[in-house]
Each structure stands twice: as C-alpha cells, then as structure tokens.
Motif scaffolding. Structure first.
Motif, PDB file in Angstrom:
ATOM      1  N   PHE A 161       0.962  -1.043   0.038  1.00  0.00           N
ATOM      2  CA  PHE A 161      -0.081   0.072  -0.091  1.00  0.00           C
ATOM      3  C   PHE A 161       0.869   1.243   0.080  1.00  0.00           C
ATOM      4  O   PHE A 161       0.628   2.214  -0.912  1.00  0.00           O
ATOM      5  N   SER A 175      -7.448   4.431  -4.168  1.00  0.00           N
ATOM      6  CA  SER A 175      -6.395   3.997  -3.410  1.00  0.00           C
ATOM      7  C   SER A 175      -7.376   3.300  -1.947  1.00  0.00           C
ATOM      8  O   SER A 175      -7.177   2.523  -1.394  1.00  0.00           O
ATOM      9  N   GLY A 176      -8.311   4.346  -1.719  1.00  0.00           N
ATOM     10  CA  GLY A 176      -9.221   4.252  -0.501  1.00  0.00           C
ATOM     11  C   GLY A 176      -9.978   2.914  -0.616  1.00  0.00           C
ATOM     12  O   GLY A 176      -9.966   2.261   0.283  1.00  0.00           O
ATOM     13  N   ALA A 182      -6.803   8.708  -5.571  1.00  0.00           N
ATOM     14  CA  ALA A 182      -7.161   8.526  -4.095  1.00  0.00           C
ATOM     15  C   ALA A 182      -8.379   7.886  -3.799  1.00  0.00           C
ATOM     16  O   ALA A 182      -8.468   7.021  -2.795  1.00  0.00           O
ATOM     17  N   PHE A 183      -9.316   8.302  -4.326  1.00  0.00           N
ATOM     18  CA  PHE A 183     -10.714   7.254  -4.333  1.00  0.00           C
ATOM     19  C   PHE A 183     -10.508   5.701  -4.435  1.00  0.00           C
ATOM     20  O   PHE A 183     -10.673   4.871  -3.691  1.00  0.00           O
ATOM     21  N   ALA A 219      -7.600   0.235   0.108  1.00  0.00           N
ATOM     22  CA  ALA A 219      -7.228   0.034   1.424  1.00  0.00           C
ATOM     23  C   ALA A 219      -8.222  -0.522   2.398  1.00  0.00           C
ATOM     24  O   ALA A 219      -8.269  -1.226   3.189  1.00  0.00           O
ATOM     25  N   TYR A 220      -9.650  -0.305   1.658  1.00  0.00           N
ATOM     26  CA  TYR A 220     -10.773  -0.895   2.437  1.00  0.00           C
ATOM     27  C   TYR A 220     -10.824  -2.517   2.084  1.00  0.00           C
ATOM     28  O   TYR A 220     -10.931  -3.106   3.026  1.00  0.00           O
ATOM     29  N   GLU A 230       1.333   4.159  -2.916  1.00  0.00           N
ATOM     30  CA  GLU A 230       0.937   5.459  -2.735  1.00  0.00           C
ATOM     31  C   GLU A 230       2.327   6.311  -3.072  1.00  0.00           C
ATOM     32  O   GLU A 230       1.934   7.485  -3.910  1.00  0.00           O
ATOM     33  N   LEU A 271      -9.518  10.607  -8.386  1.00  0.00           N
ATOM     34  CA  LEU A 271      -9.975   9.321  -8.592  1.00  0.00           C
ATOM     35  C   LEU A 271      -8.974   8.380  -8.190  1.00  0.00           C
ATOM     36  O   LEU A 271      -9.291   7.316  -7.732  1.00  0.00           O
TER      37      LEU A 271
END
Lengths: 477, 491, 96, 164
Positions: free
Chosen positions: A134, A172-173, A169-170, A176-177, A138, A167
């Motif tokens: 992760f 990646s979120g 960062a979205f 990560a979830y 990033e 988009l």
C-alpha cells in the motif's frame, strides 16, 4: 546489524534504497545549485538507474528469497517487472530532457519524482505484505499526481493532475478498504498468512467475496480497466506527454504486477470468485477501449483508449488461468513497454498530439514515421512485432483453457484496433502536410529512445526466443 | 547451397540496401530495385530444372531453429505446387517493377522499397512449411500492399486501401485463432508442440475439431481469394491500386488464399473439407456467374478486369471443391494461368491509362488502328483469359471442369455457363475498345507499345502460349503432390 | 461487528460525496471519510485479532491521507492560479 | 444499556452524522467543521477499541493537521464564493444509484460474514505494542513512508509555489 535488519534484508531493499538516494540527490542538487544543475541532472539519473540495474542483476544471480519476515519476496517475477520499470524510467528520463526545456518547466524535481515513482513501483513488484504494497503504491501514485501536474502554467496539466488525484485517491481508498478486510480475515497483513486464511474458508465465503470485490475495484482502477477506466483518457491527454508515457507504461505494468501478486498469491485459492469478475472486466475493457478509440482525434487520447484495451488483453491472460496465460501476461507487459514508449517517443519527437500534427510526417521525417508504423503494428498485434507475440500467448492460453469464444473476441478486436491505428498511419503517409510545418530536429534523447524501443519491438517480434525464455522464468508459482 | 533462403533473402537484402540509397537518386533506385527483382527471377528459374519431379514430399528443405519454446522453426521447402507459385511470383515481381518505371514519379524510393518488401512476403509465404512462419508472411504482405494502394493509387485510394486492409485482417485474425487452436490440438495429439506442417499432418484430429478449425481457416483464406460473399474489397482495391499493385494483387496475393486451402485446409482437415465441399462448390459457382454478370455491366475497363478475377478465382476454388486429382491440378494450374492472363490485362490497362488518363470503356474504340501491336497483345490476353483453346486458360478451366464433372455434373454445367459468359464480356470489351471506328480524336496519336512495355508483356505472352500448347511439363510437376493430396482426401 | 457497520456507513457517505458533489475541496474531504472508514475497520479488526498490525496499518493510512491532502490542495492552488474555480465540472478542458 | 454501548452509539452518531453533514453542506467551511465532528467521533471509537495511540494520532494529525490544511486552503482561495452555485453534478442520479447498489451489495455481504475467532490483546500498553509492531514487523513500510512524505512535501511545494 540487528535481527530487525539483516544483510539479507538490506540486499533485498538495496535497489529501492539506491533509487531513493539518487532521487534525493536530484532534489538536493536542484535545491543547492538551482539553474546550473539542470544540465547535469540526466547525468545523475542514468548512473542511478545503472547502479540499480547492477543490484537487480546481483539479486538475479541467487535463488529467490524473502526478507523482512516475508514482507519482500525477491523472485524472478519481481525482478522481471523491475527490469521493465528500469527500462521505462530510463527511457522516460531520456525523452523528458528536451521536452521540459521546450515547455519551459525544466525543473530538477522532475527527475527526482521519476526515480521516486520507480522506487514505489519496486515494492509493488516484490512486496508480499499489505502495508508495504500500500505504501509503495501510494509513493508511486503521489509521484505521478505531481508529475501529471508538472506543467503548472498549463490548465490542462492542472486539471489532469486534479482528476488523477481525486479518482486515484478514491481508488486507493477502496483498495485500502479491501486490504482492511483481508486483514480482518486473516489477522495478519502477510501474504502467507492471508493465503492460509483464505484457503481455509469455503468457496464464495462472504468475507472473501467482500475483499475480492473491493480489491478488484481498486486494482482495476489502477490498471485502467473498464468499468474503472474513465480517468485514463482525460489524464493521458492532459498530462505532459513525457509523463503520459511514464504513466501509461510504468503505472500500468506496476499495477499489473500488483494484481498478479494479489490474485495469484493470497487470493489464489478463491479463484472461482474473482475469475468471473476479471473476465467481465476484460471483455468490457476490450469493447470500451477499442470502440471509443475509433473516433478519437487526439493521439494521446487514442493511446489512452488503446491502453484500456491492452488492459483487457492482460486480464484475459490472467483469466485463462494456466501457466501459458501468466507467461503471456509477462510477455505482453514487456511488449507493451517497448511499443507504447516508442509511440510516445514519436509524439514527443514531432511535438504534436493531434492526428493532424502527424500529417505528412513520412515526408518530413521518414525514419520516425517508419518507426511509428512498427509501433502501431505492434500495438495492434500483427507479426512480426513484439505485440504479436504477446497476443499470441494470450490467445494460446485461452485456447488451452478451452475458452475459444474469448480467444475469438480478443482476435476480432485486433481488426477493430487496426482501424484506428491505421488512421494514424494514414495521416503520416497518405495525407499531405499542413502548410508551414517545419521539420523538427530530434533531441538525442528521443533518438536513443526511438532506437531502443524500435529495435526491441521489432527484434522481439522477429526473434522472440530471449523474451520468451525470460518471461517463462518470471511466472509466479 | 541454401537456395531457397538465398531466393527469399534477396529482396529483403535489396530492401535494406535500397533504404541506404538517397531518395533523390531515383534512377539508381529504379535500377537497383529492378536488378534485385530480376536477380530473384534468375535465382528462381533454375529451380524448374533442378526440381525432381519423381520425388515425393518437399525438396530443397532448409530448417533452422527459430522459436524453440513454441516449436516454431524457420522451415522452407517446395513441392510441385509451391514451385509453380514461387516461379510465378519471381516472374511477376520484376514485371511489376519494370512496368512502373515511368508510371511512378512520386516517392519513388518508397515505392520500390514497398515492392521489395512485398516480394519478400510473397515468396516467404509460398516457401514456408512452418505454419507460424506462414502466418507471419501472410500478414507481412498487408502493410506494403496497404501503402502501394494508399499512396500511389487512384482517386479513392484511401478508402480502397483501408477496405482491403481491414477485410484481410479480419479474416486473418480468425485464421490466427485457428492456427493457435490447431497448434494446441495437434500438440496434444502428437505429444509435442510444433508448427511443422508435415508433423501436424500426422495428427489424427477428431471430425468435430476439424470442422471448427476448417471454418476458421476458411474465413481467413476465403476473404483473401476472395470468395463470394467476401469479395467486396476486391474491385475497389484492384481498381484503385497502381498497375504494379494490381498485377501483384491479382497475380500473386489472391493465390495466397487458394494456396492456403491447398497447403493447409485440405490436407490438415480432410474430413471436414469433404463435408464442406458442396458449400465451397456452390460459393465458387456463385462467384463464377456473379463475377461474370457484373463484368457485363462494367463501364470501367480496369474494374471489369478486377471483377473478372472474382469469376476466374471461382474456377480455382471450384477445382479445390472437386477434391480429386483433376480438380486440384487444374486449380493450381489455373492459379498460374490467372496470374499470367490477369496480369497481362492489368498491365495493358495500365499502359493505356498512362497514355490517356481515363479508364472509361466509352472513351475508347478502334484502338487497333492506332496501336496494332497493343491490340495484338490485348487479343492474346483476352483469349487467354476467356479460355480459348491453345492458350493457357483453356487448359486450366478444362481440367477443372473434368474434375468437377466427376463429382457433380450440375457443378460442371453451371461452370460452363460461366465460361460462356466470360467469353462474352471479354470479347465485348475487346470489341468496344479495339475494334470499330476511331470515335475519339484524343486517341489518334497514341503511341504503340514501347520496348520496355514489350519486355514486360513478352514473357507473359510466351508462357500463355507455352502452357496452352504443351501443358504436359506443368502437370508433370503437379502430379505427385496432387495425387498425394487427393489420396488424403479419399478421392 | 457494529464498528464495521459504522465503517461501511462512512465508506458509503464518502463515496456518495465523491460521486455527487461538485466542490473539489468537499470531494477531497470525502476521500478523507473513506480513509477513515478503512481505519475504523483496521482498528476494529486489530482489536478482534488481538494484534497491533491493524493499528499500525491505520497509522500508515493516516500518513497517506496527509500526503494526498497536501498534494491535492497543492494542485488545487495551482489550478486556482490559472482559473478561479473549484467546482469539478467547471474543470472541463478535458471531458469529465 | 451499558456505558460502553452508550458511548459507542454516541460516537457512531457523531461520526456518521458529521460525515453526512460534511458531504451535503453547501459551504466548504461548514463542511470542514462537520468533517471535524465526524473525525472526532471516529477518534472516540478508537478510544473504545483501546487504540489510544491512534486516538491521539487522529486528533493531532487529522484534526490538527489535515483539517487545518483544508481550512487554510478554503480561506486562501475564498471557496465560499461558490456557495450560490449548483452543488451537485448534473448526472447525480447515476452516482446515487452506483452508491446505493454498492451499499446494498456490501451490506448484504457483511451481514453474512463470519469472522474468525477473536483473540485477546496482549497486556502491554497500547503505545508500546504499536511501537514494537511498527519497528519489528513493519520496518519496510516505515522506511518507505518517509519517501512518500518526502515526495508529498516536494510535490506540494512545487505545485503550490508562486512562479518565478
């Protein structure tokens, strides 16, 4: 050294350390020397890459090993992709040299960010632990966000960076979830533990499915596969051309490495759950990418859509689910690096990105136009080019798996793709040049990049054996 | 001596050297390209005498490892069938180059570079005995032909070039999937993965598999031939292409399709081929009749010749559909014949076009009075194309009809109808252009054939007569491979 | 389990904000909400599994959030210098 | 209702309510304040989960750092000038539908989830535990994240600084 950080650990980390060191050195020189340093930055980047290559070669001499309790796995797979990153970064650095001057944004940070992105990508190829991956992802992504916005004066560049960041960062979120669910599933972030935990659960276990859904959404976004592709055309078009080349190649194959690591590693036993997802994504990517590319007039946008289609072919190789398919993905990734960078090198060489800018190129710069034909033929997947070998393996893998229909769909889209690729050829060879278009001299960097990519694209098509041998070893067990 | 490799490498080497010649030295470019292609002919011609007619299998075989991981090799060799097509290619290459001497004034270097690349691809296709290699050459010819049509073609060249390209590619991608599937299935059967043709012929594929593969291959080759209903690219491409392009397109490229049937589809999938024979025959007859009828309605001289190819290639595929010794031998010979006579027709149309810059039949008439030698050559070409006795076309078509007659009389009868129609449109064309009064004053001062033009048509004329008068040597080369193939097909 | 539900709620609210709002700053905030959802998951699972790995992961996620916010706002400033808007669909030189 | 349950619902309400407000308020300043409320709620949940270190990190880094950054930018570019404008995309139904579908799918899946058996936390203090884990098991990301932050610093300075 302590038991936290052994010699083995150090050896595993060394390529990334070198990249980071040289990246910092670039930042530092730029900061200290300012304007005067700018001519020498390339002289700092290339040795850095050469040293990294030396370390990769040393790693390649010994048997695969793990470091940091299994957080890093140095194996042929990781090395294969790292060599591709190295080639990509080197060529991008060469391509960028004159380009930045022309755009009057010749700043030292650029090369530092190129190296930092590569350092992040390093962990995508060798990381076998969620947090490492992760953070590596990033590091790479944030470098790319900044690079995409590097032409600060250009609104298009600003907007591309912004869209990419929002988009990206979205996604990646979401990724990560998914990682958090994997952790919840296994109580550990190490791939070995997760694989054991996933393997112990029944097929289509809700928790596993949840993890797969969210992880695939994130990863598909990163490789620009449909239906998470919508950012690619805008970002590719708006970003500085040299950065687009890096983005289209480096970011995509690093994410492919990530996808393979995740789906064949910890999620390998849940194949039944993710295979249909990737299959649908592959077919949709082929369709959306190829059909949307038909009407584009901006070559960067056209290449963006075509790269969506390429993501589809790469996914087909994964979906096939046999050794040939994985070999195909590796070969395809290699071919993709050569031909895509080559095509962007041509765009940089002619200082244009609209189809019309290429009109009459065959008259002005016949060698460049001829090279572009090779790249386009390879992108389409006709022999005797590297792209053909990649597609060949993907089709073979699908046929071995008995998926004839998929092979046929993939093949038919080759013909569709030829149509839009040959619109470019048509502009270069069959259309007269616009009035007053001067012949632009090629910078030495572009020349070298064109030569290297051209020879590799054609060479790997005429005599693919070395590439095949190399890729065979790179298949994840 | 690696004879075939030398023959194959010559145009490629010529191409590379040509790139080094400065583009402004058009004279040097022309000389070099013509010399290379003539050299190719000189290399190919001795094959005719050196070829052992009594031996079976492939001759002059050369093999080198190419992609060991895939089981693909550089494997070339010829049998009687490929010998004829190689010779035809080697002959038409220099003819096309020589015919373009004056016609091509723009971008000369690029033109001859494409011509040499094309020659390389065409020869490679007929020589290769490895299926992957075959496919590579099959695709390789597309790019130079695209440029030949697209750059030096007529008014609608962009459209025609793209149409040609996309049609053929659409077929060939399906062919590729078929090849990959054959490689996989054959590899399973044989226990080792290989693209070698003779090895794959040993695999006993189940009929079901054969059927799928046959139709995949069929699509690739049928578009190339082209068979009805895949023929719509042909009139555009042939009409818009420059003379050299038309000559090579009609003379050689179309044969890649029929050659693909003879070399791959029929021997590899004999059971499926037998099943498909009626379909092939019906499509062939449709092509023969449809092509001929369309020709009757043409106003454009070159387009008429183009459509006549649809009709004549129908005979070739009809011979294949018969699948017996006569049909197959006739088909191969007719491929050569069509290469000779249609090339002649295209050359002559091209020469007239160079003089008058129009191709409308209505603009001509009575040319025989101003250009008697031209009219003579044109007459021979027309007779040969129409299949008149003592000329080559007759021999080919007659043999095909013999073959077809044994299998199904209706096929033969329908095809005879096609011959009659063919004679009708060709003779009518001749009458409208050559005979009668000189209606158009612009035609009065037309010069007759020049020495260079004679040099291009004479060898073709000679061959047309030679085959027509004494066909025995040609059949002698074909005898063994054709009997072997017919045996495989059980006929 | 209840924590997971809160986390899912945050994730969905963040997604909705990202997909629906036009204001770039609020979109960036939505991304923060998504990352908080991730963190809540991680910390809840960390407690469940009795090891601190999840909390460590959460620290890294926070670091990433800081980095993304900083770069995002930097780009926003650069964009604002070139044109005075922060509404997403006025960012329209490229098709959205 | 136990005390813990009470606090859980209180913090959950803060987190979700704040989040909902943050994405619906037209004013960016209001949204930022609502976001702060939400982040505080999440921080409270961390405390309930005995993650004291993260509780502190959340307050200092998020609320002290990131939010401040947001407010700073909002002030700098005078964001509230856009208050009167349309706040939602024209194609908002698509986004809403996507979110709703995703929400239903995820919720249904979550409702069927069976977690592996729970383990007890070691008795050591939370901060020590986190520090040990970080430096023993997660040394690589710890090093890499410094790169990440370096890139972010260099990048944001580069992008935001005035032109020469």
């Amino acid at each position: 050294m302590s038991h936290f950080y052994t010699d083995v650990d150090h050896f595993a980390l060394l390529p990334a350390i070198l990249l980071a060191l040289f990246g910092c050195a670039v930042f530092l020189f730029d900061f200290l020397l300012g304007e005067r340093s700018r001519r020498w930055q390339l002289a700092l980047v290339l040795p850095g890459l050469a040293l990294t290559g030396w370390q990769l070669a040393r790693q390649g001499e010994i048997a695969p090993f793990t470091a940091f309790h299994g957080a890093l796995t140095i194996d042929a797979f990781g090395l294969f992709f790292n060599w591709l990153f190295l080639l990509t970064a080197g060529l991008v650095a060469l391509l960028s040299y004159r380009y930045l001057e022309v755009e009057q944004e010749h700043q030292g940070e650029y090369y530092g960010l190129v190296l930092m992105a590569q350092a992040g990508a390093y962990f995508l190829a060798v990381g076998t632990e969620l947090i490492t991956i992760f953070v590596g992802l990033e590091t790479m992504s944030i470098s790319f966000y900044v690079l995409a916005g590097f032409l600060r004066r250009s609104r298009r560049s600003n907007e591309a960076a912004l869209k990419y960041l929002l988009l990206g960062a979205f996604s990646s979120g979401i990724l990560a979830y998914g990682f958090s669910i994997l952790y919840g599933l296994a109580g550990s972030t190490y791939f070995a533990d997760i694989a054991a935990a996933v393997g112990a659960r029944p097929a289509f276990d809700p928790l596993t499915v949840l993890a797969i859904l969210t992880v695939s959404a994130g990863v598909l976004f990163k490789i620009a596969a449909a239906p998470f592709h919508m950012w690619a055309p805008d970002v590719y078009e708006g970003a500085p051309t040299a950065v687009t080349a890096y983005l289209a190649v480096g970011s995509k194959i690093a994410s492919v490495a990530l996808l393979l690591r995740l789906f064949l590693g910890p999620l390998g036993t849940a194949r039944a759950a993710w295979e249909p997802l990737l299959l649908v994504a592959a077919v949709v990517s082929l369709t959306v990418g190829n059909l949307a590319a038909l009407t584009q007039t901006n070559v960067k946008r056209l290449l963006a859509y075509s790269s969506i289609a390429h993501a589809g072919y790469l996914l087909l190789g994964v979906v096939a689910g046999n050794a040939t398919g994985l070999r195909g993905v590796a070969i395809y990734a290699g071919a993709y690096v050569f031909m895509t960078l080559g095509a962007f090198a041509v765009l940089l060489g002619v200082h244009g990105e609209e189809l019309g800018d290429l009109n009459g190129l065959a008259r002005r710069q016949p060698a460049v136009a001829a090279a572009m034909v090779v790249f386009l033929v390879s992108l389409a997947g006709l022999p005797p080019t590297a792209g053909f070998v990649g597609k060949y393996y993907v089709f073979l893998a699908l046929i071995e798996a008995g998926r004839y229909v998929l092979a046929l769909v993939g093949a038919v889209y080759v013909a569709v793709a030829l149509f839009y690729y040959f619109r470019v050829v048509r502009c270069m060879f069959l259309e007269p040049a616009a009035e007053g278009v001067a012949r632009v001299g090629l910078s030495a960097g572009v020349r070298v990049a064109l030569g290297v990519t051209g020879v590799l694209t054609l060479g790997a098509g005429v005599y693919p054996e070395p590439l095949l041998q190399w890729a065979v070893r790179a298949v994840l067990k | 001596m690696p004879w075939l490799t030398a023959l194959l490498a010559l145009p490629l080497v010529g191409f590379v050297v040509l790139l080094a010649i400065p583009g402004r030295a058009t004279g040097a470019v022309r000389l070099w390209a013509n010399a290379v292609l003539l050299g190719g002919l000189a290399l190919a011609a001795p094959l005719w005498t050196a070829f052992d007619r009594s031996a079976g299998g492939y001759q002059f075989v050369e093999r080198m490892p190419w992609i060991p991981s895939l089981g693909a090799q550089y494997l070339v060799g010829i049998d009687g069938i490929s010998l004829l097509l190689v010779l035809l290619t080697a002959l038409l290459g220099p003819v096309a180059a020589l015919a373009s001497w004056n016609a091509i004034a723009e971008r000369v270097k690029e033109f001859y570079a494409m011509l040499l690349l094309l020659q390389f691809g065409m020869l490679g296709l007929f020589l290769s005995l490895d299926i992957l290699l075959f496919f590579v050459f099959f695709e390789l010819v597309l790019v130079p032909m695209y440029f030949l049509i697209g750059i030096w073609g007529g008014e609608r060249r962009l459209y025609a070039a793209m149409k040609f390209f996309l049609y053929t590619v659409a077929g060939s991608v399906v062919l590729l999937v078929g090849i990959v599937a054959l490689y996989w299935q054959g590899g399973q059967q044989l226990g080792r993965a290989t693209f070698e043709l003779t090895e794959l012929l040993r695999a006993q594929l189940p009929v079901e598999t054969q059927r799928w593969l046959f139709w995949a291959f069929f699509l690739g080759f049928a578009i190339k031939v082209p068979m009805v209903p895949f023929h719509t690219w042909l009139p555009d491409a042939h009409t818009e292409a420059p003379t050299a392009g038309s000559v090579l397109l009609a003379g050689v490229l179309l044969k890649m399709g029929t050659y693909g049937f003879v070399r791959l589809s029929l021997p590899l999938f004999p059971d499926a081929a037998r099943e498909a024979a009626p379909v092939l025959a019906v499509l062939s007859i449709a092509a023969i009749l449809y092509g001929a009828l369309i020709c009757l309605a043409q106003q454009d001289w070159k387009r008429l010749v183009a459509y006549s190819s649809v009709s004549h290639m129908g005979f070739c595929t009809l011979g294949l559909a018969a699948m017996n010794a006569n049909g197959l031998a006739g088909s191969v010979l007719q491929q050569v014949n069509h290469g000779i006579s249609t090339s002649l027709l295209f050359l002559l149309v091209g020469y007239v076009y160079e003089r008058r810059h129009t191709r409308q039949i209505a603009d001509f008439g009575g040319l025989a009075m101003v250009m008697p030698r031209f009219a003579f050559v044109f007459a021979v070409a027309v007779f040969s194309s129409a299949g008149l006795p003592l000329l080559n076309g007759f021999i080919g078509e007659f043999t095909i009809l013999q073959g077809a007659f044994v299998v199904n009389r209706a096929w033969a009868a329908a095809a005879v109808g096609g011959i009659v129609l063919g004679a009708a449109y060709l003779l009518w064309l001749y009458q409208r252009t050559m005979l009668g009064d000189l209606r158009n004053e612009a035609n009065r001062e037309l010069p007759d054939l020049t020495a260079r033009e004679w040099a291009t048509v004479l060898p073709l004329l000679g061959l047309a007569v030679a085959i027509g008068v004494y066909p025995q040597p040609w059949f002698a080369v074909l005898e063994r491979p054709v009997l072997e193939l017919a045996g495989r097909l059980g006929r | 389990m209840h924590y997971v539900a809160v986390s899912l709620g945050l994730l969905l609210i963040g997604t909705a904000g990202l997909l629906l709002r036009r204001n770039i700053v609020i979109i960036l905030m939505s991304i923060e909400l998504i990352l908080n959802a991730v963190n809540l998951n991680l910390v809840a699972f960390s407690r469940h599994h009795g090891n601190a790995a999840g909390q460590v992961f959460a620290i890294f996620v926070i670091a990433v959030a800081v980095a993304e916010a900083a770069v995002g706002l930097g780009i926003l400033l650069a964009l604002f210098r070139n044109r005075e808007t922060v509404q997403v669909d006025e960012v329209d030189l490229l098709k959205w | 209702m136990t005390l813990e349950a009470f606090f859980f619902y209180a913090f959950a309400t803060l987190a979700l309510g704040g989040a909902a407000l943050a994405v619906t308020r037209p004013s960016a300043v209001h949204a930022a304040i609502a976001l702060m409320v939400s982040l505080l709620g999440v921080a409270g949940l961390y405390l309930l989960l005995t993650a004291e270190f993260l509780f502190v990190a959340q307050i200092i880094l998020y609320i002290g750092g990131i939010l401040l950054l947001f407010l700073f930018v909002i002030m700098l570019v005078n964001l509230d000038a856009g208050r009167g404008l349309r706040q939602f995309h024209r194609r908002w139904p698509v986004g809403a539908a996507v979110t709703a579908v995703a929400g239903v799918v995820l919720a249904v899946l979550w409702s069927r989830v069976q977690l592996p058996p729970a383990q007890r936390m070691p008795e050591t203090g939370n901060v020590e535990l986190v520090a040990d884990t970080l430096l023993q098991d997660y040394l690589v990301p710890f090093e890499v994240v410094s790169l990440l932050l370096l890139v972010a610093v260099v990048g944001s300075v580069l992008l935001a600084r005035k032109r020469a």
